[in-house]
Design an enzyme around this catalytic site. Structure first.
Site, PDB file in Angstrom:
ATOM      1  N   LEU A  21     -35.488 -25.675  83.729  1.00 22.59           N
ATOM      2  CA  LEU A  21     -35.083 -25.102  85.019  1.00 22.59           C
ATOM      3  C   LEU A  21     -33.678 -24.528  84.881  1.00 22.59           C
ATOM      4  O   LEU A  21     -32.703 -25.097  85.322  1.00 22.59           O
ATOM      5  CB  LEU A  21     -35.148 -26.198  86.088  1.00 22.59           C
ATOM      6  CG  LEU A  21     -35.144 -25.796  87.551  1.00 22.59           C
ATOM      7  CD1 LEU A  21     -36.136 -24.679  87.824  1.00 22.59           C
ATOM      8  CD2 LEU A  21     -35.478 -26.984  88.421  1.00 22.59           C
ATOM      9  N   HIS A  22     -33.599 -23.379  84.206  1.00 24.41           N
ATOM     10  CA  HIS A  22     -32.310 -22.722  83.992  1.00 24.41           C
ATOM     11  C   HIS A  22     -32.053 -21.706  85.101  1.00 24.41           C
ATOM     12  O   HIS A  22     -32.730 -21.724  86.124  1.00 24.41           O
ATOM     13  CB  HIS A  22     -32.251 -22.100  82.580  1.00 24.41           C
ATOM     14  CG  HIS A  22     -33.308 -21.058  82.327  1.00 24.41           C
ATOM     15  ND1 HIS A  22     -33.099 -19.725  82.535  1.00 24.41           N
ATOM     16  CD2 HIS A  22     -34.589 -21.174  81.889  1.00 24.41           C
ATOM     17  CE1 HIS A  22     -34.204 -19.045  82.222  1.00 24.41           C
ATOM     18  NE2 HIS A  22     -35.120 -19.910  81.835  1.00 24.41           N
ATOM     19  N   LEU A  23     -31.078 -20.854  84.917  1.00 24.75           N
ATOM     20  CA  LEU A  23     -30.603 -19.966  85.982  1.00 24.75           C
ATOM     21  C   LEU A  23     -31.697 -19.094  86.597  1.00 24.75           C
ATOM     22  O   LEU A  23     -31.841 -19.046  87.810  1.00 24.75           O
ATOM     23  CB  LEU A  23     -29.454 -19.096  85.457  1.00 24.75           C
ATOM     24  CG  LEU A  23     -28.724 -18.269  86.504  1.00 24.75           C
ATOM     25  CD1 LEU A  23     -28.088 -19.166  87.554  1.00 24.75           C
ATOM     26  CD2 LEU A  23     -27.652 -17.412  85.846  1.00 24.75           C
TER      27      LEU A  23
END
Length: 98
Positions: A21-23
């Site tokens: 769950l990155h940017l």
């Protein structure tokens, strides 16, 4: 007494994409959640984040394989929960490129 008039729903999702769950996925979650009136929360262990707040979602630090709890409360809770859960299920549209 009547129960709360706002319906609420819950569901467990798993982070499927390799980078977690990155940017970009956090931004997709926030943009999608903002389309609904309901409050949508995502929970990891004892930490919760408002799905409409991208930075809050990022602070969860959810990596691939992490189980998260989704909950929604409000007039369109079921729709909101279903849409956000589907985004997780699709790996934030990143699974095709891996």
């Amino acid at each position: 007494m009547q129960a709360m008039s706002n319906p609420s729903c819950q569901q467990t999702v798993v982070v499927k994409n390799e980078k977690g769950l990155h940017l970009r996925p956090a931004e997709l979650v926030a943009r999608l959640a903002m389309q609904f009136d309901s409050t949508v929360m995502v929970t990891k262990d004892d930490q919760s984040a408002d799905c409409k707040n991208m930075l809050s979602v990022l602070t969860l630090g959810a990596v691939q394989g992490t189980q998260l709890g989704l909950s929604a409360e409000g007039s369109d809770a079921a729709e909101a929960l279903s849409a956000v859960a589907e985004l997780f299920d699709q790996g934030f549209h990143e699974l095709d490129s891996e």
